[in-house]
Design an enzyme around this catalytic site. Structure first.
Site, PDB file in Angstrom:
ATOM      1  N   ASN A 173      -6.233-102.916 -75.399  1.00 62.77           N
ATOM      2  CA  ASN A 173      -6.401-102.109 -76.828  1.00 62.77           C
ATOM      3  C   ASN A 173      -6.020-103.390 -77.855  1.00 62.77           C
ATOM      4  OD1 ASN A 173      -7.096 -99.932 -78.878  1.00 62.77           O
ATOM      5  ND2 ASN A 173      -4.905-100.474 -79.310  1.00 62.77           N
ATOM      6  N   GLU A 174      -7.053-103.449 -78.740  1.00 58.92           N
ATOM      7  CA  GLU A 174      -6.788-104.221 -80.059  1.00 58.92           C
ATOM      8  C   GLU A 174      -6.031-105.498 -79.480  1.00 58.92           C
ATOM      9  OE1 GLU A 174      -5.511-101.905 -83.378  1.00 58.92           O
ATOM     10  OE2 GLU A 174      -7.262-100.832 -83.655  1.00 58.92           O
ATOM     11  N   GLU A 222     -12.528 -95.829 -81.814  1.00 61.22           N
ATOM     12  CA  GLU A 222     -11.527 -95.477 -82.721  1.00 61.22           C
ATOM     13  C   GLU A 222     -12.343 -95.475 -83.997  1.00 61.22           C
ATOM     14  OE1 GLU A 222      -7.341 -97.126 -83.165  1.00 61.22           O
ATOM     15  OE2 GLU A 222      -7.387 -97.335 -80.983  1.00 61.22           O
TER      16      GLU A 222
HETATM   17  O1  AHR Z   1      -5.193 -94.724 -84.215  1.00 63.02           O
HETATM   18  C1  AHR Z   1      -4.069 -95.122 -84.635  1.00 63.02           C
HETATM   19  C2  AHR Z   1      -3.967 -96.769 -84.415  1.00 63.02           C
HETATM   20  O2  AHR Z   1      -4.975 -97.412 -84.906  1.00 63.02           O
HETATM   21  C3  AHR Z   1      -4.224 -97.046 -82.869  1.00 63.02           C
HETATM   22  O3  AHR Z   1      -3.059 -96.856 -82.113  1.00 63.02           O
HETATM   23  C4  AHR Z   1      -4.626 -98.522 -82.668  1.00 63.02           C
HETATM   24  O4  AHR Z   1      -5.545 -98.943 -81.792  1.00 63.02           O
HETATM   25  C5  AHR Z   1      -5.086 -98.791 -84.192  1.00 63.02           C
HETATM   26  O5  AHR Z   1      -4.781 -99.679 -84.996  1.00 63.02           O
END
Ligand code: AHR
Length: 491
Positions: free
Chosen positions: A172-173, A296
């Protein structure tokens, strides 16, 4: 007056029900004191999962739920969250408030939540701080039906039969909290990790690569080029933040008209982001084999005064409902490439669809938009064209009416409309190509832009039957009040 032209005969893509997915992270009160209260709680629950929340999620036919993060995913070690709860490791949630994570909600509990709701799990693996072996064994633990160390461990922990897991995210990210990697490096890591995520029996994984942040087109291009053929989908993250700095993102409840239009203008940027990332994907993958997943999205404001800054708790108004209504229409319109989306987050965090306080639970205006739009699930997008004026303040100009239209398996049309003006009602004329409507009904959500539900007034904002729909000379006329979203069923 705004005009919408609809051609029910011009069928486009299938609108995957997964566009209406949610995201749940070990963050603030999303999981603990949110959806999961534990078996011994006085709050009605089944196996620790709140019954009222499950009922609410079933009502909107929640199709898919992403877990355990977010940034939390790349520090999550799944073996800490299995076995007898009293033996599970306690750790610090370094990303979110430095609170103790007792791991009482782990793989079994998450998959039990999905079972109760009837939604598909989307599990996000740890590439940032985990190992290939750990990720590979997680898949083996959940899906292998036979003799293997992980399958035996699962059985020992009470789950005889393997689960079916389709959606699996590999990091993730990873350009940020997931390891600050460069796209070239991530692409190689994705290929390596993905190699050891096996399909056991008839369980077929759908491997999801970490995609760009907002407008990082180079990330999309590089990862698609170097790893495109190994993935089933790539993600995009985009949050709507009205303020210009992280320190001043803006208040969820107390906002000016200027901030209202800034928010909507920024939310509608989703259109441009999808168009441009898709353009790159179309070049790298002209057959459209690889899906785009916006896992997201949503509004991100300053936390509610007096709440833990690391918990990201914010209220939710009709402004958020407008963001949701317009964004979901954009997703529908891009459903030939966008195969899933997950609003952040499901309960008590960011643009939540549900808020809780002790035993009380409320559905936010955003929840009601998901309710209004549920007829689009797995329906077929049809051609529609909207003529409407630009509205707004100063440079923050947006189209007044947002629309998408689909036809369901029984041939019934469903149009979702939003009037994004905060003060002007709008008459809308719907005309049809080779189709004559005979009857129409509708449901609507409307209010002032700041209207919201709270624990004393849980139904201050709620869906009503729509009045005054007219069918005349083969056309349909509706009046959309200021700041409203509606669903029309047309036959
Ligand atoms: O949703 C909050 C955060 O935002 C998540 O953990 C991250 O993936 C994003 O930066």
């Amino acid at each position: 007056m705004s005009r919408i032209t609809i051609n029910p005969g011009e069928r486009k893509s299938t609108i995957s029900r997964n566009l209406y997915g949610n995201f749940s992270e070990h963050l603030g009160r999303c999981i603990y004191n949110g959806v999961f209260v534990g078996k011994d709680s006085p709050i009605p629950n089944v196996n620790g999962i709140r019954t009222d929340i499950v009922e609410a999620l079933k009502n909107i036919q929640l199709p898919v739920l992403r877990w355990p993060g977010g940034c939390f995913a790349d520090e999550y070690h799944w073996k800490d969250g299995i076995g007898p709860q009293e033996n599970r490791k306690r750790m610090v949630n370094t990303n979110w408030g430095g609170v103790v994570e007792d791991n009482s909600f782990g793989t079994h509990e998450f998959l039990e939540l999905c079972r109760q709701v009837g939604c598909e799990p989307y599990i996000n693996g740890n590439l940032g701080s985990g190992t290939v072996q750990e990720m590979s064994e997680w898949v083996e633990y959940m899906t292998f039906d036979g003799v293997s160390p992980m399958a035996e461990l699962r059985v020992k922990n009470g789950q005889e039969k393997p689960w079916k897991i389709r959606y699996f995210g590999i990091g993730n990210e990873n350009w940020g909290c997931g390891g600050h990697m460069r796209p070239e490096y991530y692409a190689d890591e994705f290929r390596r990790y993905g190699t050891y995520l096996h399909n056991y029996g008839d369980n077929k994984l759908y491997k999801i690569a970490c995609g760009p942040n907002v407008d990082d087109y180079n990330w999309t291009d590089t990862v698609m080029q170097l790893a495109g053929r190994y993935m089933d989908a790539i993600t995009l993250h985009y949050y709507t933040i009205p303020g210009s700095t992280w320190e001043h993102k803006g208040s969820a409840l107390n906002f000016s008209r200027e901030e209202y239009y800034v928010t909507l203008r920024k939310a509608l940027r989703m259109q441009e982001l999808l168009d441009r990332h898709i353009q790159i994907m179309d070049r790298r993958d002209p057959e459209k084999r690889v899906g785009l997943i916006v896992d997201e999205w949503g509004t991100w404001y300053d936390v509610e005064p007096g709440t833990n800054p690391g918990f990201l708790y914010q209220q939710n108004t009709m402004r958020d409902a407008m963001v949701a209504a317009a964004t979901l229409n954009i997703f529908n319109e891009h459903s030939d490439r966008v195969v899933m989306a997950n609003i952040a987050q499901m309960v008590n965090v960011l643009q939540a669809i549900i808020l809780t306080e002790g035993e009380k639970m409320i559905k936010t205006p955003t929840y009601h938009v998901f309710d209004l739009y549920k007829h689009h699930h797995d329906a077929t997008l049809v051609y529609s064209y909207t003529e409407t004026q630009q509205i707004g303040l100063g440079d923050d100009q947006i189209p007044q009416i947002s629309t998408s239209v689909s036809v369901d398996e029984n041939g019934v049309l469903h149009a979702t409309l939003a009037n994004l003006s905060d003060e002007k009602a709008e008459e809308v004329e719907l005309t049809f190509v080779n189709f004559v409507p005979t009857e129409a009904s509708g449901r609507i959500l409307s209010g002032n832009s700041g209207d919201h539900n709270d624990f004393e007034h849980p139904d201050a904002v709620t869906i009503q039957d729509m009045k005054g729909i007219r069918v005349e000379d083969g056309k349909l006329f509706v009046t959309m009040p200021a700041c409203s979203a509606a669903e029309l069923t047309i036959q």
